[in-house]
Structure formats: structure tokens, C-alpha cells
Motif scaffolding. Structure first.
Motif, mmCIF file in Angstrom:
data_model
loop_
_atom_site.group_PDB
_atom_site.id
_atom_site.type_symbol
_atom_site.label_atom_id
_atom_site.label_comp_id
_atom_site.label_asym_id
_atom_site.label_seq_id
_atom_site.Cartn_x
_atom_site.Cartn_y
_atom_site.Cartn_z
ATOM 1 N N ALA A 159 0.807 -1.218 0.000
ATOM 2 C CA ALA A 159 0.000 0.000 0.000
ATOM 3 C C ALA A 159 0.840 1.268 0.000
ATOM 4 O O ALA A 159 0.363 2.339 -0.357
ATOM 5 C CB ALA A 159 -0.936 0.003 1.211
ATOM 6 N N ARG A 160 2.123 1.164 0.403
ATOM 7 C CA ARG A 160 2.990 2.343 0.467
ATOM 8 C C ARG A 160 4.255 2.147 -0.375
ATOM 9 O O ARG A 160 5.277 2.761 -0.113
ATOM 10 C CB ARG A 160 3.359 2.628 1.928
ATOM 11 C CG ARG A 160 2.160 2.806 2.840
ATOM 12 C CD ARG A 160 2.586 3.243 4.218
ATOM 13 N NE ARG A 160 3.182 4.578 4.181
ATOM 14 C CZ ARG A 160 3.917 5.093 5.167
ATOM 15 N NH1 ARG A 160 4.172 4.358 6.253
ATOM 16 N NH2 ARG A 160 4.407 6.302 5.069
ATOM 17 N N ARG A 161 4.152 1.317 -1.385
ATOM 18 C CA ARG A 161 5.321 0.978 -2.187
ATOM 19 C C ARG A 161 5.879 2.186 -2.929
ATOM 20 O O ARG A 161 7.095 2.337 -3.077
ATOM 21 C CB ARG A 161 4.979 -0.136 -3.178
ATOM 22 C CG ARG A 161 6.185 -0.672 -3.945
ATOM 23 C CD ARG A 161 5.763 -1.742 -4.924
ATOM 24 N NE ARG A 161 5.268 -2.915 -4.227
ATOM 25 C CZ ARG A 161 4.228 -3.648 -4.639
ATOM 26 N NH1 ARG A 161 3.560 -3.298 -5.727
ATOM 27 N NH2 ARG A 161 3.855 -4.707 -3.960
ATOM 28 N N GLY A 162 5.016 3.065 -3.422
ATOM 29 C CA GLY A 162 5.489 4.244 -4.127
ATOM 30 C C GLY A 162 6.373 5.108 -3.244
ATOM 31 O O GLY A 162 7.428 5.585 -3.672
ATOM 32 N N MET A 307 4.777 9.193 -2.551
ATOM 33 C CA MET A 307 3.588 9.037 -1.713
ATOM 34 C C MET A 307 2.327 9.385 -2.503
ATOM 35 O O MET A 307 1.296 8.706 -2.392
ATOM 36 C CB MET A 307 3.708 9.949 -0.494
ATOM 37 C CG MET A 307 2.584 9.790 0.519
ATOM 38 S SD MET A 307 2.702 11.024 1.858
ATOM 39 C CE MET A 307 4.357 10.707 2.455
ATOM 40 N N LEU A 308 2.417 10.443 -3.319
ATOM 41 C CA LEU A 308 1.264 10.848 -4.124
ATOM 42 C C LEU A 308 0.882 9.759 -5.117
ATOM 43 O O LEU A 308 -0.307 9.526 -5.376
ATOM 44 C CB LEU A 308 1.583 12.157 -4.850
ATOM 45 C CG LEU A 308 0.436 12.830 -5.608
ATOM 46 C CD1 LEU A 308 -0.718 13.159 -4.663
ATOM 47 C CD2 LEU A 308 0.939 14.095 -6.305
ATOM 48 N N SER A 309 1.882 9.055 -5.666
ATOM 49 C CA SER A 309 1.582 7.977 -6.614
ATOM 50 C C SER A 309 0.853 6.822 -5.946
ATOM 51 O O SER A 309 0.134 6.071 -6.610
ATOM 52 C CB SER A 309 2.877 7.469 -7.271
ATOM 53 O OG SER A 309 3.616 6.622 -6.412
ATOM 54 N N ASP A 310 1.028 6.649 -4.632
ATOM 55 C CA ASP A 310 0.270 5.633 -3.905
ATOM 56 C C ASP A 310 -1.199 6.011 -3.792
ATOM 57 O O ASP A 310 -2.062 5.144 -3.651
ATOM 58 C CB ASP A 310 0.837 5.451 -2.487
ATOM 59 C CG ASP A 310 2.138 4.663 -2.461
ATOM 60 O OD1 ASP A 310 2.300 3.761 -3.305
ATOM 61 O OD2 ASP A 310 2.980 4.954 -1.596
ATOM 62 N N GLY A 311 -1.485 7.313 -3.871
ATOM 63 C CA GLY A 311 -2.860 7.774 -3.743
ATOM 64 C C GLY A 311 -3.584 7.912 -5.067
ATOM 65 O O GLY A 311 -4.679 7.382 -5.248
ATOM 66 N N GLY A 436 -0.284 -1.208 -6.393
ATOM 67 C CA GLY A 436 -0.821 -2.309 -5.612
ATOM 68 C C GLY A 436 -0.561 -3.689 -6.189
ATOM 69 O O GLY A 436 -1.070 -4.682 -5.668
ATOM 70 N N ARG A 437 0.260 -3.786 -7.200
ATOM 71 C CA ARG A 437 0.518 -5.075 -7.845
ATOM 72 C C ARG A 437 1.297 -6.015 -6.921
ATOM 73 O O ARG A 437 2.141 -5.589 -6.136
ATOM 74 C CB ARG A 437 1.311 -4.809 -9.127
ATOM 75 C CG ARG A 437 1.795 -6.039 -9.865
ATOM 76 C CD ARG A 437 2.348 -5.620 -11.217
ATOM 77 N NE ARG A 437 3.365 -6.516 -11.715
ATOM 78 C CZ ARG A 437 3.119 -7.718 -12.249
ATOM 79 N NH1 ARG A 437 1.871 -8.145 -12.330
ATOM 80 N NH2 ARG A 437 4.100 -8.476 -12.679
ATOM 81 N N ASP A 438 1.022 -7.330 -7.026
ATOM 82 C CA ASP A 438 1.723 -8.355 -6.261
ATOM 83 C C ASP A 438 3.066 -8.628 -6.938
ATOM 84 O O ASP A 438 3.125 -9.143 -8.059
ATOM 85 C CB ASP A 438 0.881 -9.620 -6.217
ATOM 86 C CG ASP A 438 1.549 -10.747 -5.437
ATOM 87 O OD1 ASP A 438 2.644 -10.504 -4.862
ATOM 88 O OD2 ASP A 438 0.998 -11.861 -5.406
ATOM 89 N N LEU A 439 4.165 -8.317 -6.262
ATOM 90 C CA LEU A 439 5.480 -8.463 -6.874
ATOM 91 C C LEU A 439 6.039 -9.886 -6.813
ATOM 92 O O LEU A 439 7.148 -10.120 -7.290
ATOM 93 C CB LEU A 439 6.476 -7.485 -6.231
ATOM 94 C CG LEU A 439 6.197 -6.007 -6.506
ATOM 95 C CD1 LEU A 439 7.350 -5.141 -6.011
ATOM 96 C CD2 LEU A 439 5.944 -5.757 -7.983
#
Length: 446
Positions: A159-162, A307-311, A436-439
Motif C-alpha cells: 500500500a505504500r510501495r510508491g 507518496m502521491l503515486s500511492d494515492g 498495488g501489484r503483487d510483486l
């Protein structure tokens, strides 16, 4: 297929930020990023300020500028070769081993540049040795940023990967800040002192960062995603082949995304130093000062945009940053051409700190998310570094050539930035949203 989780370290969920492995990965990636961009920034700044006099004496102003940036571009030719070699190695044997080797090779080459004899001492062998060390520097750097971004993306909570994937790139700004901060006072020195021995100091100081980076990386644990592949026997023996068979579309997407981010980054951070000094006629310390201001801004804006890209998503943020870069190009070069120190600092700070970093903040996670787990390191490394040849590697050289062809006019430079930005802008419309992709998924994003 979905690879089952066998490691005790979580790879998803906000609780991952408490994992000490994530903190170690963050420090490791950040120090390596700082070293890489310290090395490249001191080389680029030295190219703009002193290398013409030390290694290419006797050439005219314009021809000398082309010569030094041709040598600068050589490092970018070696980067994709390093990406091919080390990226494949990282997918077969793990991220940690490669990251130790690349940081040592990269930093050692920069340290050796500080020991080089000049043309007045060694003749033609001096630029030859400079070019050889630049090749080695680029070869090591070819997988450094790919490894840092891949490692952090695989460690970070989904959820906070970006945000987390962007944090190591703050090291880029720190490295550039260290380099330009050193050259601001050096550029103000008398030329006899600067050209005598003082120019060597920033290169020799690479030794400190090398020791720190290698020590920290030797203590690093492997990324959870790669551990899962290894424990389940799913590690690819031929990641390059897998990449070329399964990932051609996403490779081309990576190339398009990198045009505006990488190309304009080097135009503002490297070429503009020569432009405002040799063409506009300001003091040699103004360009490094402006880049230092942009680096300070980047310490804040890169994680902010991550952080913005996570939103809002990776792709929308990237698209609007590329469009802003295109719209900003004409006023940027028009204002730099006024010769005002304040305006030059503002332009380069906005150009790098907002426009370039708006794309970079999203890109840190986006590129790793585009590729499947079994060939991710190879994909990110090749995508980043082959695109860097035609984006960042030739940008200063092409900028110098445009000045030569158009009698020092600024508008072709603005047009060049617009073209790069529009390539990236239109590429975003064929880029899949990867937030949100599963790595652990071996398949590419579609």
C-alpha cells in the motif's frame, strides 16, 4: 503461477514498515544511490568546468564542449552493457551480491579519475585513460539504480510501495548535493589552483562513500520476493531470454517513460551548467549552486511524489508531470538566458525538483511493478539503461551541438525538452496502472 510465501519477512501490508530488513534495505539502497550520483555529478560538473582545459587543451570553445560531452556520453554507452550483465546476474543469484560489486566498481573508477595525469603530463594517454575509467564507471552504474529500486520495491509494503521505493532516490539528491556543494567553492578559485590539483579532491573523496556503501551492503539480507523464488525453485536460469520473449511491450514502454525524466534531468543538471557559464556568461559557481538548490528540493519532492503515486496512481502522476515539463520548457530557457542568478536557480530547481521528480517519484515503483518476478532486475536494468543512452547520455552532447548549429540560441534547447516530454506524455496512455501489484507474480503487468 503465484509463488507461495515461505519467508518470515512480510512483503505486503503496512506492517512491513516495522521490519528491520526494510530499514536496512532502505539505508543500503540510499547510500548506493548517493555514491552513484555523487560520482556522475562530479564527473558532469568537472566536464563542464575543468576537463576541457586538463584533457582537451588547444580545442576551441565550441569544439572543446562537444569533446568533453562526447566523453561524458561514453559512460552511458557502458551502462546498458552493465545492466545486461549485472541485471541477469541479479535475477539468477540475488540482488545483494550484485549491489556489492556494482558500488565497488563504480566508486573505484571515480577514485581513480582523481589520480589521472593530465594532457600536459601524459599527452594523448590522458583522455584515453579518462575514457576507459568513464566506461568502467558506467558499467558499474548500469545496474545500480535498477538494483536499488528493485530491492526497495520488493521489500516495501504494497500500500505504500510508491513512497518507500522513492526513498532511495533521495540518495540521488544527496549525492548531487555533495558533488555540487564541493564544486561551488572550487569553481570560484583561481584557475591556476583549480586546474593544478584541487579538481582532484571531489574524486578522491569517493573512497569514503565506497567504504561505507560496501560495509552496509555486506550486511544486507536478500529481498523477500527473490527468497521466495529461490526457496520454491522458480529462479530463472535465463532471465534475459525470458525478458525478450515476454516483456518486449513493457520494455518499449519503459523507454518512452524515460525520455522526459532522464533526458531533461541531465539537460538541467549537467548541460545547463555549461550553458549558463559559456553562453550566458555568468560566474562558474552559479550553475553548481542552482543544481544544489534543485537537489535540496528533491530531498522533499521525490518521496512526496512517491507518496502521491500511492494515492492517485503511478500513471496519472507521470502524465501530468511530463505535460508540465513540456509547458515549462520555453519560459525555463528564456529565463536562464537573462543571466539572473536568482532566475537560473529558480528555473533549475523547478525543472528538476518538480517536473523531473514528479516523474521519478512515480517511476521508482512503476518500473519494478511492470516486470514479473523472475526477470524483474534484468527488465528494470535494461529498460533504464538502454533508454538512458538516447535520453540522458546524448542530451548534453546534443544540447552543445544545437548551440553550435544555431549560434547559441536558446529556443532549440526548449524545443528539445518539449519533444522529449511529449514522447513520455503519449507513452503514459499505453502504460498499465501498476499500483498495488503483487510483486511475487512472475507475469508482467498488462
Amino acid at each position: 503461477m503465484q509463488v507461495p510465501t515461505t519467508t518470515s519477512r512480510p512483503t505486503d501490508g503496512d506492517s512491513t514498515h516495522k521490519d528491520p530488513g526494510l530499514r536496512r534495505a532502505l539505508v543500503t539502497s540510499s547510500v548506493g544511490s548517493a555514491l552513484e550520483y555523487y560520482d556522475f555529478a562530479i564527473y558532469g560538473t568537472a566536464s563542464a568546468l575543468v576537463f576541457k582545459h586538463l584533457f582537451f587543451p588547444g580545442l576551441g570553445s565550441a569544439v572543446g564542449l562537444v569533446a568533453i560531452f562526447a566523453t561524458y556520453a561514453v559512460g552511458f554507452v557502458a551502462r546498458p552493457l552493465g545492466g545486461l550483465f549485472f541485471g541477469s546476474l541479479g535475477d539468477r543469484h540475488g540482488r545483494k551480491t550484485v549491489l556489492v560489486v556494482t558500488v565497488a566498481l563504480m566508486g573505484g573508477s571515480s577514485f581513480a579519475i582523481g589520480l589521472l595525469p593530465t594532457y600536459h603530463t601524459a599527452g594523448v594517454w590522458s583522455p584515453v585513460l579518462l575514457m576507459l575509467l568513464r566506461l568502467l564507471q558506467g558499467f558499474g552504474a548500469g545496474a545500480e539504480q535498477a538494483g536499488a529500486s528493485t530491492l526497495m520495491a520488493e521489500y516495501a509494503p504494497r500500500a505504500r510501495r510508491g513512497y518507500y521505493a522513492a526513498l532511495p532516490f533521495v540518495g540521488i539528491q544527496v549525492g548531487m548535493l555533495l558533488a555540487t556543494a564541493l564544486f561551488v567553492p572550487l569553481a570560484a578559485l583561481d584557475e591556476d589552483v583549480l586546474f593544478g590539483w584541487v579538481w582532484r579532491v571531489p574524486f578522491l573523496l569517493s573512497a569514503v562513500l565506497i567504504v561505507v556503501a560496501v560495509y552496509i551492503r555486506l550486511k544486507l539480507e536478500e529481498s523477500p520476493a527473490f527468497e521466495q523464488l529461490a526457496e520454491s525453485g522458480e529462479v530463472s536460469e535465463r532471465p534475459l531470454r525470458d525478458l525478450l520473449v515476454k516483456s518486449r511491450r513493457n520494455l518499449f514502454i519503459t523507454f518512452g517513460l524515460r525520455m522526459a525524466e532522464n533526458g531533461t534531468s541531465y539537460l538541467y543538471s549537467t548541460f545547463s551548467i555549461s550553458y549558463v557559464t559559456a553562453v550566458v556568461g555568468v560566474s562558474g559557481s552559479v550553475g553548481p549552486l542552482a543544481v544544489a538548490c534543485a537537489s535540496l528540493a528533491g530531498v522533499v519532492t521525490i518521496p512526496l511524489f512517491g507518496m502521491l503515486s500511492d494515492g492517485v496512481g503511478r500513471v496519472p502522476l507521470y502524465r501530468w508531470a511530463a505535460l508540465f515539463q513540456a509547458l515549462f520548457a520555453v519560459p525555463a530557457f528564456a529565463l536562464m538566458s537573462t543571466g539572473s542568478t536568482v532566475l537560473i536557480c529558480v528555473v533549475i530547481t523547478v525543472g528538476i525538483g518538480v517536473a523531473v521528480n514528479g516523474m521519478l517519484g512515480s517511476q521508482c515503483a512503476l518500473l519494478a511493478e511492470l516486470f514479473g518476478a523472475r526477470h524483474r532486475y534484468t527488465g528494470v536494468a535494461i529498460g533504464r539503461e538502454f533508454s538512458a543512452i538516447v535520453a540522458g547520455g546524448v542530451a548534453p552532447l546534443l544540447g552543445a551541438t544545437l548551440l553550435l548549429a544555431f549560434n547559441d540560441a536558446w529556443w532549440p534547447l526548449a524545443a528539445y525538452v518539449i519533444v522529449l516530454s511529449l514522447i513520455t506524455f503519449f507513452t503514459t496512455f499505453v502504460t498499465p496502472e501498476t499500483r498495488g501489484r503483487d510483486l511475487t507474480d512472475p507475469a508482467d503487468a498488462r
